[in-house]
Design a protein around this motif. Structure first.
Motif, PDB file in Angstrom:
ATOM      1  N   UNK A 260       0.855  -1.181   0.000  1.00 19.90           N
ATOM      2  CA  UNK A 260       0.000   0.000   0.000  1.00 19.90           C
ATOM      3  C   UNK A 260       0.890   1.229   0.000  1.00 19.90           C
ATOM      4  N   UNK A 261       0.722   2.073  -1.012  1.00 14.79           N
ATOM      5  CA  UNK A 261       1.420   3.355  -1.091  1.00 14.79           C
ATOM      6  C   UNK A 261       0.464   4.416  -0.563  1.00 14.79           C
ATOM      7  N   UNK A 262       0.759   4.964   0.601  1.00 11.58           N
ATOM      8  CA  UNK A 262      -0.085   5.994   1.211  1.00 11.58           C
ATOM      9  C   UNK A 262       0.436   7.361   0.787  1.00 11.58           C
ATOM     10  N   UNK A 263      -0.372   8.061   0.005  1.00 10.51           N
ATOM     11  CA  UNK A 263       0.033   9.343  -0.574  1.00 10.51           C
ATOM     12  C   UNK A 263      -0.445  10.512   0.276  1.00 10.51           C
ATOM     13  N   UNK A 264       0.197  11.644   0.070  1.00 11.42           N
ATOM     14  CA  UNK A 264      -0.122  12.874   0.793  1.00 11.42           C
ATOM     15  C   UNK A 264      -1.458  13.456   0.356  1.00 11.42           C
ATOM     16  N   UNK A 265      -1.691  13.465  -0.965  1.00 10.31           N
ATOM     17  CA  UNK A 265      -2.904  14.073  -1.507  1.00 10.31           C
ATOM     18  C   UNK A 265      -3.192  13.470  -2.877  1.00 10.31           C
ATOM     19  N   UNK A 266      -4.307  13.888  -3.464  1.00  9.41           N
ATOM     20  CA  UNK A 266      -4.734  13.339  -4.755  1.00  9.41           C
ATOM     21  C   UNK A 266      -3.723  13.632  -5.863  1.00  9.41           C
ATOM     22  N   UNK A 267      -3.104  14.801  -5.840  1.00 10.16           N
ATOM     23  CA  UNK A 267      -2.128  15.158  -6.881  1.00 10.16           C
ATOM     24  C   UNK A 267      -0.906  14.236  -6.801  1.00 10.16           C
ATOM     25  N   UNK A 268      -0.420  13.977  -5.604  1.00  8.93           N
ATOM     26  CA  UNK A 268       0.720  13.070  -5.463  1.00  8.93           C
ATOM     27  C   UNK A 268       0.327  11.650  -5.881  1.00  8.93           C
ATOM     28  N   UNK A 269      -0.874  11.232  -5.525  1.00 12.54           N
ATOM     29  CA  UNK A 269      -1.338   9.898  -5.893  1.00 12.54           C
ATOM     30  C   UNK A 269      -1.411   9.744  -7.410  1.00 12.54           C
ATOM     31  N   UNK A 270      -1.889  10.769  -8.093  1.00 11.79           N
ATOM     32  CA  UNK A 270      -1.966  10.747  -9.556  1.00 11.79           C
ATOM     33  C   UNK A 270      -0.563  10.682 -10.167  1.00 11.79           C
ATOM     34  N   UNK A 271       0.357  11.486  -9.635  1.00 14.68           N
ATOM     35  CA  UNK A 271       1.738  11.480 -10.142  1.00 14.68           C
ATOM     36  C   UNK A 271       2.376  10.101  -9.941  1.00 14.68           C
ATOM     37  N   UNK A 272       2.136   9.495  -8.798  1.00 13.32           N
ATOM     38  CA  UNK A 272       2.698   8.175  -8.506  1.00 13.32           C
ATOM     39  C   UNK A 272       2.066   7.107  -9.399  1.00 13.32           C
ATOM     40  N   UNK A 273       0.768   7.220  -9.633  1.00 17.18           N
ATOM     41  CA  UNK A 273       0.075   6.293 -10.533  1.00 17.18           C
ATOM     42  C   UNK A 273       0.716   6.335 -11.917  1.00 17.18           C
ATOM     43  N   UNK A 274       0.972   7.537 -12.431  1.00 14.58           N
ATOM     44  CA  UNK A 274       1.612   7.681 -13.739  1.00 14.58           C
ATOM     45  C   UNK A 274       3.041   7.152 -13.729  1.00 14.58           C
ATOM     46  N   UNK A 275       3.784   7.448 -12.680  1.00 11.31           N
ATOM     47  CA  UNK A 275       5.174   7.022 -12.596  1.00 11.31           C
ATOM     48  C   UNK A 275       5.304   5.498 -12.527  1.00 11.31           C
ATOM     49  N   UNK A 276       4.368   4.837 -11.870  1.00 11.48           N
ATOM     50  CA  UNK A 276       4.416   3.368 -11.784  1.00 11.48           C
ATOM     51  C   UNK A 276       4.293   2.712 -13.164  1.00 11.48           C
ATOM     52  N   UNK A 277       3.661   3.391 -14.103  1.00 15.23           N
ATOM     53  CA  UNK A 277       3.553   2.867 -15.472  1.00 15.23           C
ATOM     54  C   UNK A 277       4.849   3.042 -16.258  1.00 15.23           C
ATOM     55  N   UNK A 278       5.641   4.059 -15.905  1.00 12.39           N
ATOM     56  CA  UNK A 278       6.739   4.453 -16.786  1.00 12.39           C
ATOM     57  C   UNK A 278       8.137   4.413 -16.183  1.00 12.39           C
ATOM     58  N   UNK A 279       8.278   4.240 -14.860  1.00 10.59           N
ATOM     59  CA  UNK A 279       9.599   4.443 -14.264  1.00 10.59           C
ATOM     60  C   UNK A 279      10.606   3.379 -14.665  1.00 10.59           C
ATOM     61  N   UNK A 280      10.148   2.212 -15.082  1.00 13.21           N
ATOM     62  CA  UNK A 280      11.050   1.183 -15.608  1.00 13.21           C
ATOM     63  C   UNK A 280      10.496   0.677 -16.937  1.00 13.21           C
ATOM     64  N   UNK A 281      11.244   0.881 -17.972  1.00 19.86           N
ATOM     65  CA  UNK A 281      10.775   0.475 -19.301  1.00 19.86           C
ATOM     66  C   UNK A 281      10.663  -1.045 -19.422  1.00 19.86           C
ATOM     67  N   UNK A 282      11.514  -1.777 -18.693  1.00 16.36           N
ATOM     68  CA  UNK A 282      11.578  -3.229 -18.876  1.00 16.36           C
ATOM     69  C   UNK A 282      10.621  -4.011 -17.989  1.00 16.36           C
ATOM     70  N   UNK A 283       9.892  -3.329 -17.087  1.00 16.52           N
ATOM     71  CA  UNK A 283       9.004  -4.086 -16.205  1.00 16.52           C
ATOM     72  C   UNK A 283       7.725  -3.313 -15.926  1.00 16.52           C
ATOM     73  N   UNK A 284       6.719  -4.055 -15.511  1.00 12.44           N
ATOM     74  CA  UNK A 284       5.412  -3.488 -15.184  1.00 12.44           C
ATOM     75  C   UNK A 284       5.078  -3.850 -13.743  1.00 12.44           C
ATOM     76  N   UNK A 285       4.576  -2.899 -12.995  1.00 16.57           N
ATOM     77  CA  UNK A 285       4.148  -3.148 -11.625  1.00 16.57           C
ATOM     78  C   UNK A 285       2.627  -3.083 -11.595  1.00 16.57           C
TER      79      UNK A 285
END
Length: 138
Positions: free
Chosen positions: A35-60
């Motif tokens: 569970x990733x507990x975020x500060x606010x909705x904006x941080x949660x959205x940024x983290x959601x996007x980053x989880x898709x793209x932060x590693x090109x070779x893998x998917x979380x």
């Protein structure tokens, strides 16, 4: 419960989010519900996007808590988690009201003054509650 404060050398908020993604990936690979507990909705959205793209070779595999509370990695604010005994990665400045539901807690600290002060307070609070938090330099 195992509690660790991962300390980053920078004050850049983006470094904190990247560290959260890396730790979530590691927890998921070790079979822990995360569970990733975020500060606010904006941080949660940024983290959601980053989880898709932060590693090109893998998917979380991840989801917002309201979309799938049982996904391997769940992004939330203060909602009560469905998981028990998983990994909580806390990005909020205060301790989760649901902290007792987890077997492991990671707080990610950077050098931003307000966050440093809040994390120091969290460290003291964990000690007052009888836990033995550890500091990990990244």
């Amino acid at each position: 419960m195992r509690i660790e404060f991962y300390v980053l050398s920078s004050a850049n908020p983006a470094d904190r989010l990247r560290a959260a993604c890396q730790l979530a990936a590691k927890g998921w690979r070790h079979g822990l519900p995360v569970l990733l507990r975020c500060t606010d909705a904006a941080q949660r959205e940024a983290l959601d996007q980053l989880l898709w793209t932060f590693r090109a070779e893998s998917f979380i595999p991840h989801s917002l808590i309201e979309d799938d509370a049982n996904a391997p990695v769940v992004l939330a604010l203060d909602e009560e988690p469905d998981v028990q005994q998983g990994l909580l990665i806390n990005l909020a400045s205060n301790i989760s009201p649901h902290v007792e539901r987890f077997s492991r807690v990671i707080e990610i600290v950077n050098q931003e003054p307000d966050l440093l002060a809040a994390c120091r307070e969290n460290f003291r609070t964990y000690r007052q509650r009888g836990y033995d938090p550890k500091r990990v330099e990244l």
